[in-house]
Design an enzyme around this catalytic site. Sequence first.
Site, mmCIF file in Angstrom:
data_model
loop_
_atom_site.group_PDB
_atom_site.id
_atom_site.type_symbol
_atom_site.label_atom_id
_atom_site.label_comp_id
_atom_site.label_asym_id
_atom_site.label_seq_id
_atom_site.Cartn_x
_atom_site.Cartn_y
_atom_site.Cartn_z
ATOM 1 N N HIS A 128 0.870 -1.185 0.000
ATOM 2 C CA HIS A 128 0.000 0.000 0.000
ATOM 3 C C HIS A 128 0.897 1.222 0.000
ATOM 4 O O HIS A 128 1.731 1.398 0.880
ATOM 5 C CB HIS A 128 -0.914 0.023 1.221
ATOM 6 C CG HIS A 128 -1.842 1.207 1.225
ATOM 7 N ND1 HIS A 128 -3.093 1.175 0.635
ATOM 8 C CD2 HIS A 128 -1.691 2.468 1.712
ATOM 9 C CE1 HIS A 128 -3.672 2.357 0.770
ATOM 10 N NE2 HIS A 128 -2.840 3.153 1.411
ATOM 11 N N CYS A 129 0.734 2.061 -1.015
ATOM 12 C CA CYS A 129 1.616 3.216 -1.196
ATOM 13 C C CYS A 129 0.943 4.485 -0.665
ATOM 14 O O CYS A 129 -0.070 4.924 -1.229
ATOM 15 C CB CYS A 129 1.953 3.373 -2.679
ATOM 16 S SG CYS A 129 3.062 4.761 -3.014
#
Length: 267
Positions: A128-129
Amino acid sequence: MVQNVFRTGFVVRASHTLLTWLVTLVLFLHDTDLRRCEERGELLLPALFFLIVVLSVLLYFAVSLMDPGFVLTDAVTDGQGSSEEMESMIPQSSTPRMRRCGYCLLQQPMRAKHCQTCKRCVRRFDHHCPWIENCVGERNHRWFVVYLAVQLLALLWAVHIALSGVSPRESWSLWFRANGFLLAALGVVGVFSVVVVLLLCCHLYLVSINCTTWEFMSRHRISYLKNCGNEENPFDRGVLCNLWDFFCICRAVMWDQVYQRNSASPV
């Protein structure tokens, strides 16, 4: 209302876009190579730089807003057909049993993982960025890598442009006063350049061995990898095939079938 806006990533995306255009404006307004080209009537390089910045922003929003490959139901509905997916989920002797997610209670395809931030399971989960406020998964991973490459090109060009505009002065105070905004832009661009270089190199390496960030970092906890050797990757088909599959094959992959086929092959 405010929490919902923040949760959808509006603040992060708006901040990124605003910072991008502020830096671009500084580069165009100061006495840089861009400004000199405009004054001479040579508009090719300024127009090309502007288009690259626009392309990087468009790719940013595309990756940020794209479905990363959320698992919607036990049966995949993205063009493969439910029967094929369910058949592939039948436990085989050489394939680890597919597990149900403890949060959304959906049966996870191999290489999928539940994201605590998005509160969804993602196929071929990478990470998850927080930069894009979205997961990077099977559907948008290739576009994330393309975005990093375009962003790096824009950043390195921006560094060159910013350096071309730094002018000498009689004293340090006058020098900082004349180049303050340009130095601030150079600092921002320099930091982002280092981050993007590291990200791009890491992702290209992982893509070349057909591995995800999650698998690379948590190999010892993943059921289908923890019993493999330290250097063994059941999804690796060689650098060229891995790169071809990643960038050119736009379809969902039944990773449990790939795992079973490779596990059955003699080493």
